[in-house]
Write a protein that holds these residues in place. Structure first.
Motif, PDB file in Angstrom:
ATOM      1  N   THR A   2       0.826  -1.216   0.000  1.00  0.00           N
ATOM      2  CA  THR A   2       0.000   0.000   0.000  1.00  0.00           C
ATOM      3  C   THR A   2       0.854   1.256   0.000  1.00  0.00           C
ATOM      4  O   THR A   2       0.590   2.216  -0.731  1.00  0.00           O
ATOM      5  CB  THR A   2      -0.933   0.004   1.217  1.00  0.00           C
ATOM      6  N   ASP A   3       1.912   1.254   0.806  1.00  0.00           N
ATOM      7  CA  ASP A   3       2.803   2.407   0.849  1.00  0.00           C
ATOM      8  C   ASP A   3       3.476   2.626  -0.496  1.00  0.00           C
ATOM      9  O   ASP A   3       3.667   3.765  -0.926  1.00  0.00           O
ATOM     10  CB  ASP A   3       3.862   2.215   1.932  1.00  0.00           C
ATOM     11  N   ARG A   4       3.843   1.547  -1.178  1.00  0.00           N
ATOM     12  CA  ARG A   4       4.520   1.684  -2.462  1.00  0.00           C
ATOM     13  C   ARG A   4       3.570   2.223  -3.531  1.00  0.00           C
ATOM     14  O   ARG A   4       4.013   2.906  -4.462  1.00  0.00           O
ATOM     15  CB  ARG A   4       5.083   0.320  -2.887  1.00  0.00           C
ATOM     16  N   LEU A   5       2.276   1.893  -3.413  1.00  0.00           N
ATOM     17  CA  LEU A   5       1.319   2.446  -4.369  1.00  0.00           C
ATOM     18  C   LEU A   5       1.250   3.964  -4.231  1.00  0.00           C
ATOM     19  O   LEU A   5       1.117   4.682  -5.221  1.00  0.00           O
ATOM     20  CB  LEU A   5      -0.069   1.842  -4.141  1.00  0.00           C
ATOM     21  N   GLY A   6       1.345   4.454  -2.996  1.00  0.00           N
ATOM     22  CA  GLY A   6       1.309   5.891  -2.771  1.00  0.00           C
ATOM     23  C   GLY A   6       2.609   6.572  -3.137  1.00  0.00           C
ATOM     24  O   GLY A   6       2.610   7.691  -3.653  1.00  0.00           O
ATOM     25  N   GLU A  41      20.496  -2.405  -6.769  1.00  0.00           N
ATOM     26  CA  GLU A  41      19.660  -1.205  -6.731  1.00  0.00           C
ATOM     27  C   GLU A  41      18.544  -1.301  -7.774  1.00  0.00           C
ATOM     28  O   GLU A  41      17.419  -0.872  -7.517  1.00  0.00           O
ATOM     29  CB  GLU A  41      20.519   0.035  -6.964  1.00  0.00           C
ATOM     30  N   LEU A  42      18.862  -1.865  -8.933  1.00  0.00           N
ATOM     31  CA  LEU A  42      17.849  -2.077  -9.962  1.00  0.00           C
ATOM     32  C   LEU A  42      16.756  -3.011  -9.459  1.00  0.00           C
ATOM     33  O   LEU A  42      15.563  -2.787  -9.706  1.00  0.00           O
ATOM     34  CB  LEU A  42      18.499  -2.649 -11.221  1.00  0.00           C
ATOM     35  N   ALA A  43      17.153  -4.054  -8.745  1.00  0.00           N
ATOM     36  CA  ALA A  43      16.192  -5.043  -8.257  1.00  0.00           C
ATOM     37  C   ALA A  43      15.230  -4.472  -7.231  1.00  0.00           C
ATOM     38  O   ALA A  43      14.180  -5.075  -6.966  1.00  0.00           O
ATOM     39  CB  ALA A  43      16.944  -6.235  -7.656  1.00  0.00           C
ATOM     40  N   ALA A  44      15.553  -3.310  -6.651  1.00  0.00           N
ATOM     41  CA  ALA A  44      14.749  -2.746  -5.565  1.00  0.00           C
ATOM     42  C   ALA A  44      13.795  -1.651  -6.029  1.00  0.00           C
ATOM     43  O   ALA A  44      13.128  -1.030  -5.203  1.00  0.00           O
ATOM     44  CB  ALA A  44      15.671  -2.195  -4.481  1.00  0.00           C
ATOM     45  N   VAL A  45      13.707  -1.389  -7.346  1.00  0.00           N
ATOM     46  CA  VAL A  45      12.842  -0.305  -7.818  1.00  0.00           C
ATOM     47  C   VAL A  45      11.593  -0.854  -8.498  1.00  0.00           C
ATOM     48  O   VAL A  45      11.560  -1.982  -8.979  1.00  0.00           O
ATOM     49  CB  VAL A  45      13.590   0.653  -8.772  1.00  0.00           C
ATOM     50  N   ASP A  46      10.554   0.000  -8.529  1.00  0.00           N
ATOM     51  CA  ASP A  46       9.280  -0.351  -9.152  1.00  0.00           C
ATOM     52  C   ASP A  46       9.197   0.138 -10.594  1.00  0.00           C
ATOM     53  O   ASP A  46       8.299  -0.266 -11.345  1.00  0.00           O
ATOM     54  CB  ASP A  46       8.128   0.267  -8.357  1.00  0.00           C
ATOM     55  N   GLY A  47      10.086   1.025 -10.971  1.00  0.00           N
ATOM     56  CA  GLY A  47      10.143   1.563 -12.319  1.00  0.00           C
ATOM     57  C   GLY A  47      11.503   2.204 -12.516  1.00  0.00           C
ATOM     58  O   GLY A  47      12.239   2.426 -11.549  1.00  0.00           O
ATOM     59  N   LEU A  48      11.852   2.500 -13.761  1.00  0.00           N
ATOM     60  CA  LEU A  48      13.193   3.016 -14.057  1.00  0.00           C
ATOM     61  C   LEU A  48      13.135   4.040 -15.177  1.00  0.00           C
ATOM     62  O   LEU A  48      12.407   3.864 -16.158  1.00  0.00           O
ATOM     63  CB  LEU A  48      14.114   1.870 -14.470  1.00  0.00           C
ATOM     64  N   VAL A  49      13.934   5.099 -15.026  1.00  0.00           N
ATOM     65  CA  VAL A  49      14.109   6.094 -16.080  1.00  0.00           C
ATOM     66  C   VAL A  49      15.504   5.934 -16.672  1.00  0.00           C
ATOM     67  O   VAL A  49      16.499   5.856 -15.947  1.00  0.00           O
ATOM     68  CB  VAL A  49      13.939   7.529 -15.538  1.00  0.00           C
ATOM     69  N   LEU A  50      15.566   5.877 -18.001  1.00  0.00           N
ATOM     70  CA  LEU A  50      16.840   5.888 -18.720  1.00  0.00           C
ATOM     71  C   LEU A  50      17.020   7.298 -19.264  1.00  0.00           C
ATOM     72  O   LEU A  50      16.293   7.709 -20.172  1.00  0.00           O
ATOM     73  CB  LEU A  50      16.819   4.873 -19.871  1.00  0.00           C
ATOM     74  N   PRO A  51      17.953   8.077 -18.722  1.00  0.00           N
ATOM     75  CA  PRO A  51      18.037   9.503 -19.060  1.00  0.00           C
ATOM     76  C   PRO A  51      18.743   9.758 -20.387  1.00  0.00           C
ATOM     77  O   PRO A  51      19.353   8.859 -20.984  1.00  0.00           O
ATOM     78  CB  PRO A  51      18.865  10.063 -17.901  1.00  0.00           C
ATOM     79  N   GLY A  52      18.662  11.010 -20.819  1.00  0.00           N
ATOM     80  CA  GLY A  52      19.446  11.423 -21.966  1.00  0.00           C
ATOM     81  C   GLY A  52      20.921  11.424 -21.626  1.00  0.00           C
ATOM     82  O   GLY A  52      21.322  11.396 -20.467  1.00  0.00           O
ATOM     83  N   ARG A 202       2.423   2.968 -10.915  1.00  0.00           N
ATOM     84  CA  ARG A 202       1.413   2.683  -9.889  1.00  0.00           C
ATOM     85  C   ARG A 202       0.424   1.614 -10.371  1.00  0.00           C
ATOM     86  O   ARG A 202       0.026   0.723  -9.603  1.00  0.00           O
ATOM     87  CB  ARG A 202       0.674   3.959  -9.507  1.00  0.00           C
ATOM     88  N   ALA A 203       0.017   1.697 -11.629  1.00  0.00           N
ATOM     89  CA  ALA A 203      -0.903   0.696 -12.174  1.00  0.00           C
ATOM     90  C   ALA A 203      -0.256  -0.681 -12.187  1.00  0.00           C
ATOM     91  O   ALA A 203      -0.911  -1.697 -11.898  1.00  0.00           O
ATOM     92  CB  ALA A 203      -1.336   1.099 -13.587  1.00  0.00           C
ATOM     93  N   HIS A 204       1.024  -0.730 -12.511  1.00  0.00           N
ATOM     94  CA  HIS A 204       1.749  -2.001 -12.526  1.00  0.00           C
ATOM     95  C   HIS A 204       1.832  -2.588 -11.117  1.00  0.00           C
ATOM     96  O   HIS A 204       1.630  -3.797 -10.914  1.00  0.00           O
ATOM     97  CB  HIS A 204       3.152  -1.785 -13.090  1.00  0.00           C
ATOM     98  N   LEU A 205       2.091  -1.739 -10.124  1.00  0.00           N
ATOM     99  CA  LEU A 205       2.131  -2.193  -8.740  1.00  0.00           C
ATOM    100  C   LEU A 205       0.766  -2.719  -8.292  1.00  0.00           C
ATOM    101  O   LEU A 205       0.675  -3.725  -7.584  1.00  0.00           O
ATOM    102  CB  LEU A 205       2.579  -1.058  -7.829  1.00  0.00           C
ATOM    103  N   ALA A 206      -0.301  -2.027  -8.701  1.00  0.00           N
ATOM    104  CA  ALA A 206      -1.642  -2.462  -8.335  1.00  0.00           C
ATOM    105  C   ALA A 206      -1.965  -3.822  -8.948  1.00  0.00           C
ATOM    106  O   ALA A 206      -2.578  -4.681  -8.294  1.00  0.00           O
ATOM    107  CB  ALA A 206      -2.667  -1.417  -8.784  1.00  0.00           C
ATOM    108  N   GLU A 207      -1.545  -4.035 -10.174  1.00  0.00           N
ATOM    109  CA  GLU A 207      -1.756  -5.341 -10.828  1.00  0.00           C
ATOM    110  C   GLU A 207      -1.011  -6.444 -10.098  1.00  0.00           C
ATOM    111  O   GLU A 207      -1.529  -7.544  -9.895  1.00  0.00           O
ATOM    112  CB  GLU A 207      -1.297  -5.271 -12.285  1.00  0.00           C
TER     113      GLU A 207
END
Length: 216
Positions: A2-6, A41-52, A202-207
């Motif tokens: 629940t906390d991660r959804l928020g 660190e990658l394994a601990a995230v819910d999403g990732l940004v690949l920057p310019g 967030r939608a992915h976490l909810a699924e």
């Protein structure tokens, strides 16, 4: 959960490029934004940004840090990922005008042309309408930017250049949990692309939470 959804934990690949700007934008949207440099660190995230940045340099550093294969596994496993500029190149399954040995992470069924708009001196700004984003046109900054030469059947085109020599070129796409733009929204203060991505996370976490409940 629940906390991660928020407050989802969203990483920014912090090997090279405009990392700080992405972290700051994500934090204003209620995400726990963290730099990612190691597989754990990658394994601990819910999403990732690949920057310019410089795509060949980022790939070489990712390989050196032991991140390249874990990134591929994560993307193909459904991790939500947003790539801006060089990040678009990294997500592409196919690239044009690249060194013969350049690798990608892949996952996005597109053919991307590197430096399609020209060199650094050809950088420019433009107004774009992006599908699914309210609030009018987005002011987009293109810096040695790629474009999508060809998109697969499962890829949703979110935005195209209007006018000029590049009229009609695809510069924003989505395929499932993957989003990519040729331009740099983190440089303009317009948070709508990042907000779209945070919603996807967030939608992915909810699924995942729903699937976990069904299996218990």
């Amino acid at each position: 959960m629940t906390d991660r959804l928020g407050m989802p934990r969203i990483g920014v690949l912090a090997l090279q490029g405009d990392v700080r700007e992405h972290l700051a934008t994500l934090r204003t949207l209620g995400a726990e934004a963290v730099p990612v440099r190691r597989p754990e660190e990658l394994a601990a995230v819910d999403g990732l940004v690949l920057p310019g940045g410089e795509s060949t340099t980022i790939v070489k550093l990712a390989d050196r840090f032991g991140l390249l294969e874990p990134l591929r596994v994560a993307v193909h496993g459904g991790l939500p990922v947003y790539g801006s500029c060089a990040g678009m190149i990294l997500l592409a399954d196919r690239i044009l005008d690249a060194p013969p040995d350049q690798e990608t992470i892949g996952g996005l069924d597109v053919t991307v042309r590197r430096n399609a708009f020209g060199r650094q001196v050809d950088s420019f700004e433009s107004e774009l309408d992006l599908a699914g984003l309210e609030g009018g046109p987005m002011h987009a900054v293109f810096i040695r930017a790629p474009w999508v030469e060809k998109a697969g059947a499962e890829v949703e085109v979110l935005g195209r250049v209007v006018g000029g020599a590049a009229d009609g070129r695809i510069v924003a796409v989505r395929q499932g949990n993957l989003v990519a733009t040729s331009f740099h929204p983190e440089l303009t203060g317009d948070r709508r692309v990042h907000a779209l991505f945070v919603d996807i996370v967030r939608a992915h976490l909810a699924e995942q939470a729903s699937a976990s409940e069904e299996n218990t």
